[in-house]
Design an enzyme around this catalytic site. Sequence first.
Site, short mmCIF file in Angstrom:
data_model
loop_
_atom_site.label_atom_id
_atom_site.label_comp_id
_atom_site.label_asym_id
_atom_site.label_seq_id
_atom_site.Cartn_x
_atom_site.Cartn_y
_atom_site.Cartn_z
CG ASP A 13 -2.09 -1.16 1.14
OD1 ASP A 13 -1.95 -1.92 0.02
OD2 ASP A 13 -2.82 -1.29 1.93
CE LYS A 111 -4.04 -4.30 1.02
NZ LYS A 111 -4.73 -3.27 1.58
CB CYS A 156 -2.11 -3.38 5.03
SG CYS A 156 -4.05 -2.57 4.92
C1 VGL Z 1 -4.74 0.57 5.56
C2 VGL Z 1 -6.30 1.44 6.95
C3 VGL Z 1 -7.28 1.60 6.16
C4 VGL Z 1 -3.21 -0.01 5.46
C5 VGL Z 1 -5.63 0.24 4.66
O1 VGL Z 1 -2.76 -0.17 4.25
O2 VGL Z 1 -2.64 -0.29 6.63
N1 VGL Z 1 -5.14 0.93 6.97
N2 VGL Z 1 -6.97 0.88 4.87
#
Ligand code: VGL
Length: 213
Positions: A13, A111, A156
């Site tokens: 991410d 995702k 994540c």
């Molecule tokens: C994430 C919160 C919401 C992450 C993704 O990448 O850790 N955290 N969506």
Amino acid sequence: MHINANDLLIVIDMQNDFCPGGALAVPGGDDVIPLIHRIAPLFAHVLLTQDWHPAGHSSFASRHLGKQPYEQIELSYGTQTLWPDHCVQGSHGAEFHSKLRLPQAELILRKGFRGEIDSYSAFFENDRATPTGLLGYLKERGLARVFLAGLAYDYCVGYSALDARRLGLPAMVIGDACRAIDLAGSAVAMRALLTQAGLQHIETSELAAAATP
Ligand code: VGL
Ligand code: ZN
């Protein structure tokens, strides 16, 4: 720590919304980019994950009347932390950070694309049961061991590591190449969970390419 031909680097991410200026900015999130660039060439295989929500996703506080970001609610699959709107499909915030340069990445795994369920882990959605397909991909490609870096350590990255372990995959978290959101002690809590699960943390400086014969 020697890297083998069937080891995989999973970069989690590294998107605009998780970097400073983004909708769900992780403090120092973009600081890990140079570290990731330093270690990525050591790996024969690199995979990127991309948080990828439809507008009005159920993890967004804005979807729930009277709820604020970072509050928790109960959804059908359990407790869900609510977030600011982030990583909306096709938005600038959902794009990878412009400084991230990993053209060799072999797969981009998206995702969180189902409206009614969040997905922190690269392996399972937040019901911890609906698979993303990543395990099948790894098995078919003979990728045995995973190294994790990116954002956010306490969500994540952490849940991906826990699920890898649960699936019996050797997994290593590259600690200095991650940053945490750190919501109410969530970074320390995740470190404890990972350690308890028998997951090892390593540093980028400990990674070395497999000796060439
Ligand atoms: C994430 C919160 C919401 C992450 C993704 O990448 O850790 N955290 N969506
Ligand atoms: Zn998200």
